[in-house]
Design a protein around this motif. Structure first.
Motif: not given
Length: 666
Positions: A52-59, A131, A133, A145, A559
């Motif tokens: 989830w934090y990877c999703g926040i950071l765009g990783l 996606q 994100i 969202t 997208d």
């Protein structure tokens, strides 16, 4: 099972086992013989948080696997995975795998994403996997969202799907087997804390029906009517129990959360019973695990935290009372009480900061409480055990029965029933782990007879969600406590001593065989089956045009926002966004209204969708206003609208079996 699904299932299990092996060594010194059990739910929750934090950071999401792989490499280099250790975890592997296979059979019989909340559940999983994100895109509200809903459980399953390379329509049918497997491990581990023998008994809280189901079986109802009727027992409410939720098959927040509830109960009871044996490092790890579990609850199913935050504080007080209670607290017993709540909030702090839901509208007094017979048909099994366990106290202090009188006079007879065992358990003042769990469960069903949380479900169903969402935690609390009491009775009766050793060894194997044979021995086919693990496979027979077009869309890069027909909730409409994960202008409008209220202008979006299909002069401009890139025309669109689109200004990118997909010019 079809050979084509063996590889996805094995890949899914391999990811879960890798997460487990990477987490287990870190818990070994703290939880000892129960570390391998706790590593199952703990690793999945930790992977969910990291991804989830990877999703926040765009990783890249798969980076979340690296800490687990590093953990395996480090522990392996230190010789942790010895034959003896791996053999010791075999029982926990089976505790996960057997219920996983049971539910896998159930889903293979009823795999379709086609009724109840399944369109919603898959839509969210598909959107997240398409996606990944944060916050995820809302597939039924273009430009919006999922910050209006608790989506972390969907994220968890979506990330397991991405990590194992399993498509969303199969991920959907692997989710509940995983939830049940993790829940069984958690309650089996809890049984090791509560009982010396018969430690599997708390697991039965996940598998037994309520008395209402038995009543429907006795009167000869079909299995569908048994399941449905037993969960609509209390008038104008929903009173689900775990095995119904599993068999019904919605991958919904209240079901996904079951394993995490069991895991937190295990951690809290472990702290209560073994805090004094832990080192400072062990206490820190235990508090971290409790914070991870509690912190995940608002994102998985927000209603749970309204129960388990107070439950955590109560156990924190009990730990402090038992091991400390003084200024010179060498045991640091205050840590559970002081550290866990803020750590839980911190773990998912961005979730709270992003949350856009309006929440509940306050607390109301229940004007029409439960009929006492209906109440007993839901809770009767556990209430009978708890009353029986209080029988010696009732004989000694019959005057405590007067606790029921105020509730009877006020017109709340069901509350009067619940308060009797509650009063005796509190007056007993033992506050053992089992007694405490029972007290908490009884407190929930008593409270929900008096008050309810206001939402937008209307006057008739004013307490439907309160009963629906609070009864499952109450079931787990009372169920584990009651079954632990049964285990104590069996032990005191000397049942073990009279049972031949060979029989005692054979019984678990027979139970496993019976469980795995049950889905085939009992007809649990609800008429939606296609004997596969692909929840969209049935479209090839019932809606071949949509099946092919959706397969095309699922592989379409970039997208996208698609225009499709809106035809109300719990219908086949909104199927394109649900199966593809591509957002549409509006889908399942009542769901969106519940989440967004009047500010969402849901009706306006529905009107605009109709205009796009019926007014060619406005179609492109209206579609562009929602940044739509695709226009879908299939049988549902033609049935719903008088389709007249400006085909001359649209680019036809797909045309097969009665379905056309157009690209809308930018």
């Amino acid at each position: 099972m079809a050979g084509e699904f063996i590889v996805p299932v094995l890949a899914w299990l391999a990811v879960i086992k890798a997460l487990h092996l990477g987490t287990w060594p870190a818990l070994d010194r703290t939880l000892g013989s129960l570390a391998a059990a706790a590593a199952y739910p703990a690793s999945v929750l930790l992977f969910t948080l990291l991804s989830w934090y990877c999703g926040i950071l765009g990783l890249p999401i798969l980076l979340a696997l690296l800490p687990f792989l590093a953990g395996i490499a480090l522990a392996g280099s230190r010789g942790f995975y010895t034959k003896e250790r791996l053999r010791s975890t075999f029982a926990w592997d089976l505790a996960f795998l057997v219920p996983f296979l049971f539910m896998l059979e159930v889903r293979w019989i009823n795999p379709t994403i086609s009724y109840a909340e399944k369109f919603m559940d898959h839509a969210f999983i598909a959107s997240i996997m398409r996606q990944p994100i944060v916050p995820p895109l809302d597939p039924w509200y273009a430009g919006g969202t999922l910050d209006v809903y608790y989506y972390i459980g969907y994220w968890m399953n979506g990330m397991l799907g991405l990590a194992s390379g399993v498509p969303s329509t199969v991920t959907f049918n692997l989710a509940l087997p995983t939830v049940l497997g993790l829940a069984v491990v958690s309650l089996y581990a809890l049984g090791h804390l509560l009982l010396d023998r018969h430690r599997w008994l708390p697991v039965l809280a996940l598998l037994i029906p309520n008395p209402s189901a038995i009543y429907h079986i006795v009167i000869g109802n079909s299995w569908f009517d048994v399941l449905w009727g037993s969960t609509r027992t209390i008038t104008d409410t929903i009173n689900e129990y775990p095995i119904f939720s599993m068999l019904w098959g919605d991958v919904h927040p209240h079901v996904i959360s079951i394993f995490n509830q069991g895991f937190l109960l295990f951690l809290l009871v472990f702290a209560y019973m073994r805090w004094g044996t832990l080192t400072t490092r062990g206490r820190v790890i235990l508090c971290g695990l409790a914070a991870l579990s509690l912190g995940s609850m608002p994102g998985i199913n927000s209603w749970d935290v309204l129960i388990y935050a107070p439950v955590t504080l109560i156990f924190g007080l009990l730990v402090w009372r038992r091991y400390g209670g003084s200024a010179l607290d060498d045991e640091r017993s205050w840590m559970m009480l002081v550290a866990v709540p803020p750590l839980a909030v911190a773990a998912y702090l961005p979730f709270y900061l992003q949350l856009g839901s309006s929440g509940i509208g306050g607390i109301g007094i229940v004007p029409a409480p439960s009929d006492p017979v209906e109440f007993l048909l839901v809770h009767g099994f556990f209430l009978a055990i708890l009353v029986a366990s209080s029988a010696p106290d009732i004989r000694r202090r019959p005057y405590l029965l007067a606790a029921a009188v105020p509730f009877l006079l006020a017109g709340y007879p069901a509350a009067a029933i619940a308060v009797v065992p509650l009063a005796y358990l509190i007056a007993r003042r033992r506050f053992t782990a089992a007694d405490t769990l029972a007290i908490l469960g009884l407190g929930i069903i008593l409270a929900t007879e008096i008050i309810y949380l206001k939402d937008n479900m209307g006057e008739t169903y004013f307490r439907m969600n309160t009963i629906f969402k609070f009864y499952l935690p109450a079931w787990l609390l009372m169920g584990t406590a009651s079954l632990a009491i049964v285990g104590e009775w069996l032990g005191n009766a000397g049942i073990d001593g009279r049972m031949p050793a060979r029989v005692e060894r054979v019984l678990p194997a027979l139970a496993v065989v019976a469980l795995l044979a049950m889905p085939f021995a009992i007809n649990i086919d609800f008429g939606y089956g296609s004997h596969t693990l692909d929840g969209a496979a049935y479209l090839e027979g019932s809606h071949p045009g949509d099946a092919a077009a959706i397969a095309f869309l699922r592989n379409l890069p970039g997208d996208q926002i698609i225009v499709e027909a809106e035809g109300g909730d719990y219908t086949y409409y909104s199927r394109v966004s649900s199966f593809s994960g591509i957002p549409t202008i509006v889908g399942m409008p009542f769901h969106e209204y519940m989440w967004r209220g009047d500010a969402g202008r849901i009706t306006e979006r529905s009107v605009d969708v109709r205009a796009i299909y019926e007014q060619p002069s406005r179609a492109v401009d209206l579609a562009r206003a929602y940044n739509a890139t695709l226009l879908y025309v299939g049988d549902e669109e033609r049935d719903r609208y008088r389709v007249s689109i400006p085909a001359d200004v649209l680019e036809l990118i797909y045309d097969a079996e009665g379905v056309q997909i157009y690209r809308i010019p930018g």
